[in-house]
Every structure is written in structure tokens, then in C-alpha cells.
Design a protein around this motif. Structure first.
Motif, PDB file in Angstrom:
ATOM      1  N   GLY A  60     -54.175  -3.307 -29.383  1.00 57.77           N
ATOM      2  CA  GLY A  60     -55.612  -3.242 -29.598  1.00 57.77           C
ATOM      3  C   GLY A  60     -56.424  -4.323 -28.917  1.00 57.77           C
ATOM      4  N   ILE A  61     -55.798  -5.198 -28.184  1.00 61.81           N
ATOM      5  CA  ILE A  61     -56.528  -6.274 -27.509  1.00 61.81           C
ATOM      6  C   ILE A  61     -56.672  -5.922 -26.028  1.00 61.81           C
ATOM      7  CG2 ILE A  61     -56.500  -8.723 -26.855  1.00 61.81           C
ATOM      8  CD1 ILE A  61     -56.950  -8.194 -29.837  1.00 61.81           C
ATOM      9  N   THR A  62     -57.902  -5.965 -25.561  1.00 59.66           N
ATOM     10  CA  THR A  62     -58.156  -5.814 -24.134  1.00 59.66           C
ATOM     11  C   THR A  62     -58.866  -7.076 -23.664  1.00 59.66           C
ATOM     12  OG1 THR A  62     -60.248  -4.689 -24.567  1.00 59.66           O
ATOM     13  CG2 THR A  62     -58.310  -3.295 -24.234  1.00 59.66           C
ATOM     14  N   ASP A  63     -58.780  -7.361 -22.422  1.00 65.26           N
ATOM     15  CA  ASP A  63     -59.376  -8.552 -21.836  1.00 65.26           C
ATOM     16  C   ASP A  63     -58.822  -9.829 -22.478  1.00 65.26           C
ATOM     17  OD1 ASP A  63     -60.978  -9.797 -19.926  1.00 65.26           O
ATOM     18  OD2 ASP A  63     -62.663  -9.962 -21.306  1.00 65.26           O
ATOM     19  N   GLY A  64     -57.549  -9.794 -22.828  1.00 68.23           N
ATOM     20  CA  GLY A  64     -56.904 -10.934 -23.471  1.00 68.23           C
ATOM     21  C   GLY A  64     -56.819 -12.165 -22.594  1.00 68.23           C
ATOM     22  N   LEU A 107     -58.779 -17.747 -23.188  1.00 66.77           N
ATOM     23  CA  LEU A 107     -59.342 -18.967 -22.603  1.00 66.77           C
ATOM     24  C   LEU A 107     -60.695 -19.311 -23.214  1.00 66.77           C
ATOM     25  CD1 LEU A 107     -58.371 -18.511 -18.858  1.00 66.77           C
ATOM     26  CD2 LEU A 107     -57.364 -20.062 -20.529  1.00 66.77           C
ATOM     27  N   GLU A 108     -61.512 -18.297 -23.477  1.00 72.37           N
ATOM     28  CA  GLU A 108     -62.814 -18.552 -24.093  1.00 72.37           C
ATOM     29  C   GLU A 108     -62.636 -19.167 -25.479  1.00 72.37           C
ATOM     30  OE1 GLU A 108     -64.632 -14.704 -23.892  1.00 72.37           O
ATOM     31  OE2 GLU A 108     -65.314 -15.017 -21.829  1.00 72.37           O
ATOM     32  N   SER A 109     -61.688 -18.667 -26.243  1.00 71.85           N
ATOM     33  CA  SER A 109     -61.420 -19.210 -27.574  1.00 71.85           C
ATOM     34  C   SER A 109     -60.973 -20.670 -27.477  1.00 71.85           C
ATOM     35  CB  SER A 109     -60.347 -18.374 -28.278  1.00 71.85           C
ATOM     36  OG  SER A 109     -60.021 -18.920 -29.522  1.00 71.85           O
ATOM     37  N   LEU A 110     -60.109 -20.968 -26.551  1.00 73.19           N
ATOM     38  CA  LEU A 110     -59.650 -22.337 -26.339  1.00 73.19           C
ATOM     39  C   LEU A 110     -60.806 -23.251 -25.974  1.00 73.19           C
ATOM     40  CD1 LEU A 110     -57.367 -24.434 -25.965  1.00 73.19           C
ATOM     41  CD2 LEU A 110     -57.194 -23.619 -23.619  1.00 73.19           C
ATOM     42  N   GLU A 111     -61.653 -22.812 -25.043  1.00 76.92           N
ATOM     43  CA  GLU A 111     -62.782 -23.637 -24.611  1.00 76.92           C
ATOM     44  C   GLU A 111     -63.740 -23.931 -25.765  1.00 76.92           C
ATOM     45  OE1 GLU A 111     -63.238 -25.255 -21.800  1.00 76.92           O
ATOM     46  OE2 GLU A 111     -61.395 -24.447 -20.965  1.00 76.92           O
TER      47      GLU A 111
END
Length: 96
Positions: free
Chosen positions: A79-83, A88-92
Motif C-alpha cells: 500500500g505504499i507508493t513513492d516510498g 527521506l521527507e520523514s527523516l528530514e
């Protein structure tokens, strides 16, 4: 799924740029989201399409190398796309 993999041609001497470039070309021509850095190529898609690209990349190197080493790491998450981007966005966000 996201797969990070590294293909190493063996038995071709010190210069491995041309055989490795063959593998990277297969990945880039696949149309799947991908990125390449100094250590790994990362590709994202469904299982069958990603594994097909990895196999074709290995085959491209095997055409010019008598032996090929493959290191592969996979993140399978339904169910995850553009992982690749969202991880990386979550990490940033956590680094800010």
C-alpha cells in the motif's frame, strides 16, 4: 517495494565503470523511480517489475563479465507508493 542493489562485475580487471553503466542503463530505461549513488542503485515498484529489472541489469553485466556479484536489500510494504521520497521527507522533518 523498494530495492537497493549493487552489481559487481568480477574478472574484468580494475575498470568496472563500463559494465556497471550497462546495469544502470537498464534501470534508468525501465521507467521505474530510481536513484544511483556511489554504493547502490535503488528502484521502486511492484515485486515482479522490480525483480525483472534487477535480473535484466545482472544479465547486462554478465554479457561482459565472467562472474557477477549481486547484493540486494528490499523493503516490502503493502500500500505504499513513492516510498523512496516519503522516507527521506520523514527523516528530514525529524532532523529540523
Amino acid at each position: 517495494m523498494i530495492v537497493a542493489f549493487s552489481i559487481t562485475p568480477l574478472g574484468v580487471g580494475e575498470g568496472v565503470a563500463e559494465p556497471v553503466a550497462r546495469a544502470v542503463k537498464v534501470v534508468r530505461d525501465s521507467g521505474l523511480p530510481n536513484r544511483t549513488d556511489a554504493m547502490f542503485t535503488t528502484i521502486e515498484g511492484e515485486w515482479d517489475e522490480v525483480m525483472d529489472v534487477v535480473k535484466r541489469a545482472v544479465d547486462a553485466v554478465a554479457e561482459v563479465a565472467p562472474r557477477v556479484s549481486l547484493v540486494l536489500k528490499a523493503d516490502l510494504r503493502e500500500g505504499i507508493t513513492d516510498g523512496m521520497t516519503s522516507k527521506l521527507e520523514s527523516l528530514e522533518r525529524h532532523l529540523s
